[in-house]
Design an enzyme around this catalytic site. Structure first.
Site, PDB file in Angstrom:
ATOM      1  N   ARG A   1       0.906  -1.223  -0.810  1.00  0.00           N
ATOM      2  CA  ARG A   1       0.289   0.213   0.287  1.00  0.00           C
ATOM      3  C   ARG A   1       1.058   1.295   0.037  1.00  0.00           C
ATOM      4  O   ARG A   1       0.385   2.263  -0.875  1.00  0.00           O
ATOM      5  CB  ARG A   1      -1.031   0.108   1.243  1.00  0.00           C
ATOM      6  CG  ARG A   1      -1.500   0.958   1.352  1.00  0.00           C
ATOM      7  CD  ARG A   1      -2.578   1.177   2.492  1.00  0.00           C
ATOM      8  NE  ARG A   1      -3.522   0.496   2.853  1.00  0.00           N
ATOM      9  CZ  ARG A   1      -3.680  -0.847   3.667  1.00  0.00           C
ATOM     10  NH1 ARG A   1      -2.323  -0.472   4.545  1.00  0.00           N
ATOM     11  NH2 ARG A   1      -4.672  -1.441   3.535  1.00  0.00           N
TER      12      ARG A   1
ATOM     13  N   ARG B   1       4.434   7.144  11.835  1.00  0.00           N
ATOM     14  CA  ARG B   1       3.167   6.089  12.719  1.00  0.00           C
ATOM     15  C   ARG B   1       3.614   4.713  12.819  1.00  0.00           C
ATOM     16  O   ARG B   1       2.977   3.446  13.491  1.00  0.00           O
ATOM     17  CB  ARG B   1       2.128   5.730  11.545  1.00  0.00           C
ATOM     18  CG  ARG B   1       1.673   7.920  11.215  1.00  0.00           C
ATOM     19  CD  ARG B   1       0.333   6.885  11.058  1.00  0.00           C
ATOM     20  NE  ARG B   1       0.617   6.671   8.797  1.00  0.00           N
ATOM     21  CZ  ARG B   1       0.681   8.117   8.570  1.00  0.00           C
ATOM     22  NH1 ARG B   1       0.631   9.065   9.008  1.00  0.00           N
ATOM     23  NH2 ARG B   1       0.837   7.475   7.326  1.00  0.00           N
TER      24      ARG B   1
ATOM     25  N   TYR C   1      18.084  11.623   1.734  1.00  0.00           N
ATOM     26  CA  TYR C   1      18.380  12.372   2.044  1.00  0.00           C
ATOM     27  C   TYR C   1      19.093  13.376   0.908  1.00  0.00           C
ATOM     28  O   TYR C   1      18.102  13.905  -0.018  1.00  0.00           O
ATOM     29  CB  TYR C   1      19.506  11.434   1.770  1.00  0.00           C
ATOM     30  CG  TYR C   1      21.127  11.551   1.882  1.00  0.00           C
ATOM     31  CD1 TYR C   1      21.198  12.525   3.793  1.00  0.00           C
ATOM     32  CD2 TYR C   1      22.283  10.829   1.230  1.00  0.00           C
ATOM     33  CE1 TYR C   1      22.526  12.730   3.986  1.00  0.00           C
ATOM     34  CE2 TYR C   1      23.755  11.277   1.381  1.00  0.00           C
ATOM     35  CZ  TYR C   1      23.542  12.354   3.136  1.00  0.00           C
ATOM     36  OH  TYR C   1      25.269  11.992   3.741  1.00  0.00           O
TER      37      TYR C   1
ATOM     38  N   ARG D   1      25.262  25.492   7.848  1.00  0.00           N
ATOM     39  CA  ARG D   1      26.606  25.389   5.995  1.00  0.00           C
ATOM     40  C   ARG D   1      25.037  24.047   6.037  1.00  0.00           C
ATOM     41  O   ARG D   1      26.005  22.588   5.834  1.00  0.00           O
ATOM     42  CB  ARG D   1      27.339  25.056   6.482  1.00  0.00           C
ATOM     43  CG  ARG D   1      27.915  25.241   5.468  1.00  0.00           C
ATOM     44  CD  ARG D   1      29.659  24.485   4.787  1.00  0.00           C
ATOM     45  NE  ARG D   1      29.937  24.137   5.175  1.00  0.00           N
ATOM     46  CZ  ARG D   1      29.285  22.055   4.551  1.00  0.00           C
ATOM     47  NH1 ARG D   1      29.041  22.541   3.288  1.00  0.00           N
ATOM     48  NH2 ARG D   1      29.538  21.184   4.742  1.00  0.00           N
TER      49      ARG D   1
ATOM     50  N   LYS E   1      19.920  11.895   7.863  1.00  0.00           N
ATOM     51  CA  LYS E   1      21.530  10.809   8.712  1.00  0.00           C
ATOM     52  C   LYS E   1      20.987   9.376   9.834  1.00  0.00           C
ATOM     53  O   LYS E   1      21.938   8.477   8.950  1.00  0.00           O
ATOM     54  CB  LYS E   1      22.581  11.510   9.265  1.00  0.00           C
ATOM     55  CG  LYS E   1      23.459  12.954   8.330  1.00  0.00           C
ATOM     56  CD  LYS E   1      24.310  12.641   7.678  1.00  0.00           C
ATOM     57  CE  LYS E   1      25.269  13.344   7.089  1.00  0.00           C
ATOM     58  NZ  LYS E   1      25.416  12.788   5.366  1.00  0.00           N
TER      59      LYS E   1
ATOM     60  N   GLU F   1      27.710  17.117  12.057  1.00  0.00           N
ATOM     61  CA  GLU F   1      26.929  16.928  10.981  1.00  0.00           C
ATOM     62  C   GLU F   1      27.109  19.056   9.805  1.00  0.00           C
ATOM     63  O   GLU F   1      26.096  19.839  11.053  1.00  0.00           O
ATOM     64  CB  GLU F   1      26.055  16.906  10.006  1.00  0.00           C
ATOM     65  CG  GLU F   1      25.784  16.127   9.176  1.00  0.00           C
ATOM     66  CD  GLU F   1      26.060  15.782   8.187  1.00  0.00           C
ATOM     67  OE1 GLU F   1      26.730  15.419   7.388  1.00  0.00           O
ATOM     68  OE2 GLU F   1      26.653  14.671   9.147  1.00  0.00           O
ATOM     69  N   ASP F   2      27.583  19.643   8.675  1.00  0.00           N
ATOM     70  CA  ASP F   2      27.344  21.225   8.200  1.00  0.00           C
ATOM     71  C   ASP F   2      27.473  21.817   9.346  1.00  0.00           C
ATOM     72  O   ASP F   2      26.665  22.476   9.586  1.00  0.00           O
ATOM     73  CB  ASP F   2      25.121  20.411   7.595  1.00  0.00           C
ATOM     74  CG  ASP F   2      25.136  19.995   6.383  1.00  0.00           C
ATOM     75  OD1 ASP F   2      26.012  19.381   6.192  1.00  0.00           O
ATOM     76  OD2 ASP F   2      24.248  19.454   6.282  1.00  0.00           O
TER      77      ASP F   2
ATOM     78  N   ASN G   1      32.564  25.485   7.822  1.00  0.00           N
ATOM     79  CA  ASN G   1      34.585  25.518   7.871  1.00  0.00           C
ATOM     80  C   ASN G   1      34.990  26.255   9.103  1.00  0.00           C
ATOM     81  O   ASN G   1      35.989  25.179   9.607  1.00  0.00           O
ATOM     82  CB  ASN G   1      34.296  26.834   7.100  1.00  0.00           C
ATOM     83  CG  ASN G   1      34.660  26.024   5.391  1.00  0.00           C
ATOM     84  OD1 ASN G   1      34.726  24.673   5.848  1.00  0.00           O
ATOM     85  ND2 ASN G   1      34.573  26.490   4.146  1.00  0.00           N
TER      86      ASN G   1
ATOM     87  N   ASP H   1      31.606  14.606   9.225  1.00  0.00           N
ATOM     88  CA  ASP H   1      31.036  14.047   8.272  1.00  0.00           C
ATOM     89  C   ASP H   1      31.805  14.680   7.320  1.00  0.00           C
ATOM     90  O   ASP H   1      32.382  13.715   6.569  1.00  0.00           O
ATOM     91  CB  ASP H   1      29.452  13.394   8.781  1.00  0.00           C
ATOM     92  CG  ASP H   1      29.216  12.757   7.292  1.00  0.00           C
ATOM     93  OD1 ASP H   1      30.214  11.155   7.279  1.00  0.00           O
ATOM     94  OD2 ASP H   1      28.681  12.351   6.776  1.00  0.00           O
ATOM     95  N   ASP H   2      31.797  15.659   7.256  1.00  0.00           N
ATOM     96  CA  ASP H   2      31.995  16.651   5.793  1.00  0.00           C
ATOM     97  C   ASP H   2      33.205  16.904   5.800  1.00  0.00           C
ATOM     98  O   ASP H   2      33.770  17.007   4.622  1.00  0.00           O
ATOM     99  CB  ASP H   2      31.254  18.458   6.489  1.00  0.00           C
ATOM    100  CG  ASP H   2      30.382  18.359   6.448  1.00  0.00           C
ATOM    101  OD1 ASP H   2      28.907  18.104   5.855  1.00  0.00           O
ATOM    102  OD2 ASP H   2      29.659  18.439   7.591  1.00  0.00           O
TER     103      ASP H   2
ATOM    104  N   ALA I   1      38.824  25.505  -1.402  1.00  0.00           N
ATOM    105  CA  ALA I   1      39.696  24.588  -0.489  1.00  0.00           C
ATOM    106  C   ALA I   1      39.020  25.176   1.122  1.00  0.00           C
ATOM    107  O   ALA I   1      39.797  24.611   2.047  1.00  0.00           O
ATOM    108  CB  ALA I   1      40.652  26.079  -0.541  1.00  0.00           C
TER     109      ALA I   1
ATOM    110  N   ASN J   1      26.622  18.546  -2.758  1.00  0.00           N
ATOM    111  CA  ASN J   1      25.258  19.096  -2.846  1.00  0.00           C
ATOM    112  C   ASN J   1      24.064  20.552  -2.835  1.00  0.00           C
ATOM    113  O   ASN J   1      24.718  20.923  -2.221  1.00  0.00           O
ATOM    114  CB  ASN J   1      25.148  18.278  -1.626  1.00  0.00           C
ATOM    115  CG  ASN J   1      25.271  16.800  -2.009  1.00  0.00           C
ATOM    116  OD1 ASN J   1      25.126  16.054  -3.251  1.00  0.00           O
ATOM    117  ND2 ASN J   1      26.028  16.079  -1.098  1.00  0.00           N
TER     118      ASN J   1
ATOM    119  N   ASN K   1      28.727   9.590  -2.707  1.00  0.00           N
ATOM    120  CA  ASN K   1      27.712   9.681  -1.605  1.00  0.00           C
ATOM    121  C   ASN K   1      28.236   9.170   0.250  1.00  0.00           C
ATOM    122  O   ASN K   1      28.716   8.083   0.293  1.00  0.00           O
ATOM    123  CB  ASN K   1      25.894   8.533  -1.777  1.00  0.00           C
ATOM    124  CG  ASN K   1      25.617   9.152  -0.674  1.00  0.00           C
ATOM    125  OD1 ASN K   1      25.392   9.830   0.546  1.00  0.00           O
ATOM    126  ND2 ASN K   1      23.771   8.847  -1.176  1.00  0.00           N
TER     127      ASN K   1
END
Length: 553
Positions: free
Chosen positions: A48, A72, A93, A146, A164, A236-237, A240, A259-260, A293, A393, A438
């Site tokens: 469904r 749910r 993602y 960022r 993530k 994450e994000d 800089n 992670d970046d 850079a 991205n 990725n």
């Protein structure tokens, strides 16, 4: 806690199996009559769900629908996500999660994750106590400065940690209740959001004072105080400047990675190692030119250096093979503390990226907004098999499309992108399947290994190992199709194999603190994978045996 929308709702996520509850469960839980009489299998529920998704064309609509199912019926959500991971990863993602973040306050249904604001200073431990789960193993945290390539989205950035952690579970089978998404709100410099009535954070400019550092310090201490010294904290994000600073500040003190910087580095290096297989040219003979850079470029450059050193070059020799070009031109003098090792003596006054390609004559170019047609053509003239990585991205921020890269190099380039692109058919009928560089190939498997083996500090050598493992999992057939990464549809197996390899590596290098060391690492890793089958909600019903009836007194 009970809820009008769902009769059996825990405060974190719904353990509800909907119409799959058995008759006995319905009677004991007081659900009889609240559900239609039919008892459904998960197969029917999944069908469904999949049919409804197929009817939708708008990615944001799909995102909202998927997230509703996650609230749910979590097990059903993960089943469908895993069965169709190639089509649905771009929804949960990048790229759709980026769009969802820009619209977060407008598509808001109910809060997910933990929101910690700068006004909560001094009380973060109390806030963590409000989170209903006590057995958290992994935290993903952002301050929203960022978000992907979209910039400062403040608390709307919550979509990123949530997305993530979906992949922690879908790719590596980490139990969802052991994952905690966090956004830290210190304000936003995004003028549009500060005027948006639906913005959900503090209406103030970003606090860049000492209070910011105190807040992050307090957060880190509160997390390990509540969940233990080996709790994994993934950054994450972040902007800089803060990303590098905080990584250096915390990497020896906590079980943490960015992670970046590190995840992106591992996935890019894996692509280069795969390309090296296709070209038959060792990594030590490549010359890499970065457009930009920032976090990603410096992270990738550091890991490439480590890989070259492992293959016999000195660190100085390796660094000389890596060049960077940013908005000020070719990096020939130091502009920030993080870039100094890649600022080489070289030609001054290089005005354009094309000119930099001409002067440096790289075998590989990575990231950057300046992949013009001329640049791609030039790479094709300089190299028999040019390597082109467009890693930005989401998709609309990508430097060039897969089609441009293959067409302008006559199908000779080895291409990877950060966001998904469809296969490309050239005029002569050749078909190329572009690799998606990725981070989801890296961080779930690494996280699983780190959690299972009780690692206290994550060394860059762990990411080097992860990159090599990922490259090794690419078959020769896949390489021949133009892929530099295994198909996303295979990501669960890729992640589990990576976790096994990393577990072996951390035990062999005395980085693991969970003893006794498991003998069969493969069996150990696979035995922990979260099961999407429904649990029984029946109480423990049993009969007394042996003393029935009781003896006469």
């Amino acid at each position: 806690s009970m809820s009008s929308s769902c009769p059996v709702l825990s405060s974190r996520a719904c353990p509800c199996s909907g119409m799959a509850f058995t008759l006995l469960e319905r009677q004991i839980l007081g659900l009889q009559g609240l559900l239609p009489p039919k008892i459904e299998t998960q197969d029917i529920q999944a069908m469904r769900f999949q049919r409804n998704l197929k009817k939708m064309t708008d990615p944001l609509e799909k995102y909202i629908y998927l997230m509703g199912i996650q609230e749910r019926n979590e097990k059903l959500f993960y089943r469908v996500l895993m069965e169709d991971i190639e089509d649905l990863m771009p929804i949960v993602y990048t790229p759709t999660v980026g769009l969802a973040c820009t619209q977060y306050g407008h598509i808001f249904r109910r809060p997910k994750g933990l929101f910690i604001s700068i006004l909560d200073r001094g009380h973060i431990r109390t806030i963590l106590d409000n989170w209903p789960e006590n057995n958290v193993a992994a935290v993903v945290v952002t301050d929203g400065e960022r978000i992907l390539g979209l910039g400062d989205l403040g608390v709307f950035g919550m979509g990123i940690p949530v997305g993530k952690l979906c992949l922690y579970t879908a790719c590596a089978g980490i139990r969802p209740e052991r994952c905690l998404p966090v956004v830290i709100d210190v304000g936003t410099d995004n003028e549009t959001l500060l005027k948006d009535p639906f913005y959900m954070g503090l209406y103030q400019k970003r606090d860049r004072s000492q209070l910011y550092d105190d807040l992050i310090d307090e957060f880190m201490e509160a997390v390990v105080d509540k969940y233990g010294q080996d709790t994994l904290i993934q950054f994450e994000d972040f902007g800089n400047h803060n990303a590098f600073r905080l990584m250096r500040k915390y990497r020896e003190k906590y079980c943490t990675f960015n992670d970046d910087i590190q995840g992106t580095a591992a996935v890019a290096l894996a692509g280069l190692l795969a390309a090296q297989r296709a070209i038959g040219k060792p990594i030590t003979e490549h010359k890499v030119l970065f457009c930009g850079a920032g976090e990603a470029a410096l992270g990738i450059a550091n890991l490439i250096t480590m890989s070259m050193v492992e293959k016999g070059l000195t660190q100085t020799e390796a660094r000389k093979k890596i060049w960077m070009f940013d908005k000020y031109g070719l990096l020939v003098k130091v502009r920030t503390h993080n870039q100094e090792v890649f600022a080489h003596e070289g030609p001054g006054n290089v005005q354009s990226f094309l000119e930099a390609v001409n002067v440096i004559q790289p075998t590989a170019i990575v990231a950057g907004r300046l992949f013009t047609h001329d640049v791609l053509k030039k790479m094709g003239t300089l190299n028999k098999r040019p390597i082109v990585f467009a890693l930005s991205n989401p998709t609309n921020k990508a430097e060039c499309t897969a089609e441009e890269a293959y067409t302008l190099t006559d199908g000779r380039c080895l291409f990877a992108s950060g966001s998904p692109f469809d296969p490309v058919t050239l005029a002569d009928g050749r078909v190329f399947t572009p690799g998606q560089g990725n981070n989801a190939y890296i961080f779930p498997g690494v996280a699983l290994a780190v959690i299972l083996s009780g690692v206290r500090h994550i060394s860059d050598t762990v990411f080097l190992e992860a990159a090599k493992t990922l490259a090794d999992q690419l078959t020769d057939e896949e390489l021949a199709e133009g892929r530099l990464y295994p198909p996303l549809s295979n990501i669960r197996e890729v992640s589990l194999q990576m976790a096994v390899k990393v577990v072996q590596f951390v035990y062999a290098n005395n980085m693991a603190f969970r003893y006794p060391e498991p003998k069969d690492k493969d069996k150990f890793v696979r035995s922990t994978v979260w099961n999407i089958n429904y649990d029984s909600f029946l109480p423990d019903i049993y009969e007394w045996k042996g003393m029935n009836p009781p003896p006469d007194h």
